[in-house]
Design a protein around this motif. Structure first.
Motif, short mmCIF file in Angstrom:
data_model
loop_
_atom_site.label_atom_id
_atom_site.label_comp_id
_atom_site.label_asym_id
_atom_site.label_seq_id
_atom_site.Cartn_x
_atom_site.Cartn_y
_atom_site.Cartn_z
N MET A 1 0.84 -1.20 0.00
CA MET A 1 0.00 0.00 0.00
C MET A 1 0.87 1.25 0.00
N ARG A 2 0.48 2.23 -0.79
CA ARG A 2 1.24 3.48 -0.85
C ARG A 2 0.41 4.61 -0.23
N VAL A 3 0.96 5.23 0.78
CA VAL A 3 0.22 6.28 1.50
C VAL A 3 1.03 7.58 1.50
N VAL A 4 0.38 8.68 1.15
CA VAL A 4 0.99 9.99 1.34
C VAL A 4 0.03 10.84 2.15
N VAL A 5 0.60 11.83 2.85
CA VAL A 5 -0.21 12.71 3.69
C VAL A 5 -0.12 14.13 3.13
N LEU A 6 -1.26 14.77 3.00
CA LEU A 6 -1.32 16.15 2.54
C LEU A 6 -1.76 17.03 3.70
N ARG A 7 -0.84 17.89 4.16
CA ARG A 7 -1.14 18.79 5.28
C ARG A 7 -1.58 20.14 4.74
N LEU A 8 -2.79 20.54 5.09
CA LEU A 8 -3.33 21.81 4.58
C LEU A 8 -3.43 22.88 5.66
N GLY A 9 -3.20 24.12 5.27
CA GLY A 9 -3.53 25.24 6.14
C GLY A 9 -2.58 25.47 7.30
N HIS A 10 -1.34 25.00 7.17
CA HIS A 10 -0.35 25.23 8.23
C HIS A 10 -0.14 26.72 8.45
N ARG A 11 -0.21 27.14 9.72
CA ARG A 11 0.05 28.54 10.07
C ARG A 11 1.36 28.60 10.85
N PRO A 12 2.42 29.13 10.22
CA PRO A 12 3.74 29.10 10.85
C PRO A 12 3.76 29.69 12.26
N GLU A 13 2.93 30.68 12.51
CA GLU A 13 3.01 31.33 13.83
C GLU A 13 2.46 30.45 14.96
N ARG A 14 1.64 29.44 14.63
CA ARG A 14 1.12 28.63 15.74
C ARG A 14 1.15 27.13 15.52
N ASP A 15 1.41 26.65 14.29
CA ASP A 15 1.29 25.21 14.02
C ASP A 15 2.61 24.47 13.90
N LYS A 16 3.74 25.13 14.17
CA LYS A 16 5.05 24.48 13.95
C LYS A 16 5.13 23.09 14.56
N ARG A 17 4.80 23.01 15.83
CA ARG A 17 4.99 21.71 16.49
C ARG A 17 3.90 20.72 16.11
#
Lengths: 177, 177
Positions: A1-17
């Motif tokens: 199985m091939r799985v990739v993850v698409l992360r949307l809407g990252h906000r650098p000021e609060r989502d880094k971790r």
């Protein structure tokens, strides 16, 4: 199985971790890569550092066009799963999802564009309560891969020997055959 | 089964959102409360806000003595599980853990005191790769409760009706019988 993850809407000021944890879960639970619609050097460094030390070939691609990536994925026969607390119950659709080989998992930050709900082949809820995209991704991949991801080996990195108490880490030389 | 989560080593300057996610996962995956050895008003507010809107009786207790709490828990017959990437494989010990009714799950930030490894009845790894305490807690509770936590009802809050596309939220009046 091939799985990739698409992360949307990252906000650098609060989502880094949080986004870094999404990336680490993607890698540890068997995804090949994570795509981001933006870019954050601190996320890139953290993930590259883990791959360098712990092995494997997981990679992060930043600044992708998410519409383009999702469209190409579907054109090539892949399926798209969007994790959302509003979606169908995991237990109702997981067997259906498992019958496919190429799965893109979309993980949004607080808000995602409404068209994601239409574009996804499945909108899936990991419980219908608010919690965490990190948790949702982990439980989804654990169920998708039936726990097999937890015994994955990652070539060329440090290795932990499971231990009742304490820490047992074995180093592997990268040039070892 | 009675489950509580003990969050250790929260650093207010960098762990606010991760600890909030640990709390939200604790609630959504069936724990009764989260204990913290420190205090962070922003975590308290976020969790109280979710309980207010989404119901149930989950609570956060801050500034606890973790040694005291763990000791009383064990004296009362409860068991302590410490989640760590160095621990035993989840699949090797989960059935043993399930045979007990009262489980305290210890979730550390980057470093935990060495004595935790001795104090815990089980040190458990959710895979032996670095990832996320949020993910580790979610997968552990999902396996412990065999997925039943995902259909939990929370009295007195908003309710989501699972939906193939879009969002369907039903409001419940708090004074409704």
């Amino acid at each position: 199985m091939r799985v990739v993850v698409l992360r949307l809407g990252h906000r650098p000021e609060r989502d880094k971790r949080i986004t870094t944890h999404v990336g680490l879960v993607s890698r540890a639970f068997g995804a090949r890569e994570m795509l981001m619609d933006g870019r954050d050097p601190s996320v890139e460094e953290s993930l590259a550092d883990v791959v360098e030390r712990w092995g494997g070939s997981f990679r992060l691609r930043s600044n992708v066009s998410w519409r383009g990536e999702a469209a190409s994925w579907k054109e090539a026969g892949g399926k798209v799963v969007h994790l959302t607390m509003y979606g169908s119950r995991l237990s109702d659709i997981i067997n259906d999802i498992k019958s496919h080989d190429c799965i893109m998992v979309v993980v949004g930050a607080e808000k995602v564009p409404a068209e994601i709900y239409q574009l996804a082949d499945w909108n899936v809820a990991i419980g219908n309560q608010p919690h965490s995209e990190v948790a949702a991704l982990a439980v989804f991949l654990d169920r998708l891969m039936e726990g097999q991801e937890l015994v994955n080996n990652f070539e060329g990195g440090l290795e932990i020997i499971p231990s009742v108490r304490g820490k047992n880490v074995v180093g592997h030389r990268k040039d070892h055959p």
